[in-house]
Write a protein that holds these residues in place. Structure first.
Motif, PDB file in Angstrom:
ATOM      1  N   GLU A  26       4.449  11.762 -11.436  1.00  0.00           N
ATOM      2  CA  GLU A  26       3.801  11.326 -10.195  1.00  0.00           C
ATOM      3  C   GLU A  26       2.800  10.205 -10.450  1.00  0.00           C
ATOM      4  N   MET A  27       2.006  10.345 -11.506  1.00  0.00           N
ATOM      5  CA  MET A  27       1.002   9.324 -11.818  1.00  0.00           C
ATOM      6  C   MET A  27       1.673   8.004 -12.185  1.00  0.00           C
ATOM      7  N   PHE A  28       2.767   8.076 -12.936  1.00  0.00           N
ATOM      8  CA  PHE A  28       3.473   6.847 -13.299  1.00  0.00           C
ATOM      9  C   PHE A  28       3.949   6.119 -12.042  1.00  0.00           C
ATOM     10  N   TYR A  29       4.569   6.841 -11.120  1.00  0.00           N
ATOM     11  CA  TYR A  29       5.079   6.199  -9.911  1.00  0.00           C
ATOM     12  C   TYR A  29       3.948   5.661  -9.030  1.00  0.00           C
ATOM     13  N   ARG A  30       2.807   6.323  -9.053  1.00  0.00           N
ATOM     14  CA  ARG A  30       1.650   5.804  -8.317  1.00  0.00           C
ATOM     15  C   ARG A  30       1.173   4.497  -8.943  1.00  0.00           C
ATOM     16  N   LEU A  31       1.129   4.453 -10.283  1.00  0.00           N
ATOM     17  CA  LEU A  31       0.748   3.208 -10.966  1.00  0.00           C
ATOM     18  C   LEU A  31       1.747   2.098 -10.669  1.00  0.00           C
ATOM     19  N   GLN A  32       3.000   2.453 -10.723  1.00  0.00           N
ATOM     20  CA  GLN A  32       4.057   1.476 -10.499  1.00  0.00           C
ATOM     21  C   GLN A  32       3.989   0.893  -9.088  1.00  0.00           C
ATOM     22  N   SER A  33       3.537   1.694  -8.149  1.00  0.00           N
ATOM     23  CA  SER A  33       3.472   1.232  -6.753  1.00  0.00           C
ATOM     24  C   SER A  33       2.216   0.423  -6.455  1.00  0.00           C
ATOM     25  N   ASN A  52       2.696 -10.990   7.120  1.00  0.00           N
ATOM     26  CA  ASN A  52       2.615 -11.677   8.420  1.00  0.00           C
ATOM     27  C   ASN A  52       2.921 -10.713   9.552  1.00  0.00           C
ATOM     28  N   VAL A  53       3.882  -9.837   9.321  1.00  0.00           N
ATOM     29  CA  VAL A  53       4.270  -8.867  10.348  1.00  0.00           C
ATOM     30  C   VAL A  53       3.269  -7.719  10.425  1.00  0.00           C
ATOM     31  N   HIS A  54       2.752  -7.315   9.246  1.00  0.00           N
ATOM     32  CA  HIS A  54       1.819  -6.178   9.168  1.00  0.00           C
ATOM     33  C   HIS A  54       0.555  -6.583   8.405  1.00  0.00           C
ATOM     34  N   PRO A  55      -0.321  -7.348   9.021  1.00  0.00           N
ATOM     35  CA  PRO A  55      -1.521  -7.817   8.316  1.00  0.00           C
ATOM     36  C   PRO A  55      -2.433  -6.684   7.836  1.00  0.00           C
ATOM     37  N   GLU A  56      -2.320  -5.519   8.442  1.00  0.00           N
ATOM     38  CA  GLU A  56      -3.149  -4.375   8.024  1.00  0.00           C
ATOM     39  C   GLU A  56      -2.832  -3.914   6.600  1.00  0.00           C
ATOM     40  N   LEU A  57      -1.656  -4.331   6.072  1.00  0.00           N
ATOM     41  CA  LEU A  57      -1.276  -3.953   4.708  1.00  0.00           C
ATOM     42  C   LEU A  57      -1.888  -4.866   3.646  1.00  0.00           C
ATOM     43  N   ALA A  58      -2.480  -5.960   4.073  1.00  0.00           N
ATOM     44  CA  ALA A  58      -2.995  -6.954   3.127  1.00  0.00           C
ATOM     45  C   ALA A  58      -3.969  -6.354   2.117  1.00  0.00           C
ATOM     46  N   LYS A  59      -4.832  -5.461   2.576  1.00  0.00           N
ATOM     47  CA  LYS A  59      -5.827  -4.888   1.650  1.00  0.00           C
ATOM     48  C   LYS A  59      -5.166  -4.098   0.519  1.00  0.00           C
ATOM     49  N   GLU A  60      -3.985  -3.543   0.764  1.00  0.00           N
ATOM     50  CA  GLU A  60      -3.300  -2.771  -0.268  1.00  0.00           C
ATOM     51  C   GLU A  60      -2.585  -3.655  -1.289  1.00  0.00           C
ATOM     52  N   TYR A  61      -2.216  -4.866  -0.867  1.00  0.00           N
ATOM     53  CA  TYR A  61      -1.475  -5.749  -1.766  1.00  0.00           C
ATOM     54  C   TYR A  61      -2.343  -6.824  -2.389  1.00  0.00           C
ATOM     55  N   ASP A  62      -3.568  -6.956  -1.933  1.00  0.00           N
ATOM     56  CA  ASP A  62      -4.477  -7.940  -2.498  1.00  0.00           C
ATOM     57  C   ASP A  62      -5.520  -7.226  -3.344  1.00  0.00           C
ATOM     58  N   THR A  63      -5.034  -6.506  -4.338  1.00  0.00           N
ATOM     59  CA  THR A  63      -5.922  -5.720  -5.192  1.00  0.00           C
ATOM     60  C   THR A  63      -5.571  -5.944  -6.654  1.00  0.00           C
ATOM     61  N   PRO A  64      -6.531  -5.736  -7.540  1.00  0.00           N
ATOM     62  CA  PRO A  64      -6.219  -5.811  -8.971  1.00  0.00           C
ATOM     63  C   PRO A  64      -5.160  -4.771  -9.361  1.00  0.00           C
ATOM     64  N   GLN A  65      -5.216  -3.603  -8.733  1.00  0.00           N
ATOM     65  CA  GLN A  65      -4.243  -2.557  -9.037  1.00  0.00           C
ATOM     66  C   GLN A  65      -2.817  -3.031  -8.771  1.00  0.00           C
ATOM     67  N   TYR A  66      -2.624  -3.713  -7.654  1.00  0.00           N
ATOM     68  CA  TYR A  66      -1.286  -4.185  -7.329  1.00  0.00           C
ATOM     69  C   TYR A  66      -0.829  -5.237  -8.342  1.00  0.00           C
ATOM     70  N   ARG A  67      -1.737  -6.127  -8.725  1.00  0.00           N
ATOM     71  CA  ARG A  67      -1.376  -7.155  -9.719  1.00  0.00           C
ATOM     72  C   ARG A  67      -1.033  -6.515 -11.067  1.00  0.00           C
ATOM     73  N   TYR A  68      -1.783  -5.483 -11.455  1.00  0.00           N
ATOM     74  CA  TYR A  68      -1.455  -4.767 -12.687  1.00  0.00           C
ATOM     75  C   TYR A  68      -0.092  -4.088 -12.580  1.00  0.00           C
ATOM     76  N   SER A  69       0.187  -3.510 -11.428  1.00  0.00           N
ATOM     77  CA  SER A  69       1.476  -2.831 -11.270  1.00  0.00           C
ATOM     78  C   SER A  69       2.628  -3.829 -11.382  1.00  0.00           C
ATOM     79  N   GLU A  70       2.429  -5.036 -10.863  1.00  0.00           N
ATOM     80  CA  GLU A  70       3.463  -6.072 -11.000  1.00  0.00           C
ATOM     81  C   GLU A  70       3.705  -6.405 -12.468  1.00  0.00           C
ATOM     82  N   GLU A  71       2.628  -6.484 -13.242  1.00  0.00           N
ATOM     83  CA  GLU A  71       2.754  -6.784 -14.673  1.00  0.00           C
ATOM     84  C   GLU A  71       3.462  -5.641 -15.407  1.00  0.00           C
ATOM     85  N   ILE A  72       3.121  -4.417 -15.065  1.00  0.00           N
ATOM     86  CA  ILE A  72       3.762  -3.250 -15.676  1.00  0.00           C
ATOM     87  C   ILE A  72       5.264  -3.257 -15.370  1.00  0.00           C
TER      88      ILE A  72
END
Length: 122
Positions: free
Chosen positions: A54-61, A11-31
């Motif tokens: 580095e790759m692990f932390y990128r996946l995690q994020s 709500n405060v930063h709507p420009e971030l929505a594209k980064e959090y509304d992705t399959p990658q983000y949902r997978y990272s939550e599951e991991i």
């Protein structure tokens, strides 16, 4: 990430929505969820997944620049590892229970408490 916090952040930063509304983000939550549920440390995860730090932390994020198939492969490896570990734990519990049952039986039969019986669990 806490959904309420995420909603407030978006709500405060709507420009971030594209980064959090992705399959990658949902997978990272599951991991992360599986990592926490199974008390796995980042170092263990890096080894299990066969990734660099580095790759692990990128996946995690939830890095959306990483192909979804990399997330899917990592999640599959993690699930296989957890399944294998849980199976071994179940085997050990079964073995312990069989050994204790045998010892209890020997005590009931007035046999020596020091005798050892080897039980094979398949």
């Amino acid at each position: 990430m806490n959904n309420d916090f995420l909603k407030e952040l978006l709500n405060v930063h709507p420009e971030l929505a594209k980064e959090y509304d992705t399959p990658q983000y949902r997978y990272s939550e599951e991991i992360i969820k599986l990592m926490m549920e199974n008390s796995l440390e980042p170092e263990e995860m890096i080894e299990i997944l066969g990734l660099g730090e580095e790759m692990f932390y990128r996946l995690q994020s939830g890095d959306f620049t990483i192909d979804v198939t990399i997330y899917e492969e990592a999640l599959q490896k993690l699930k296989e590892h957890i399944k294998k570990v849980n199976f071994k734990d179940e085997q050990l519990d079964t073995f312990d229970n069989l050994c204790y049952a045998e010892l209890d039986k020997k005590k009931d039969d007035n046999e020596t408490e020091n005798s050892i019986t080897y039980v094979t669990v398949e």
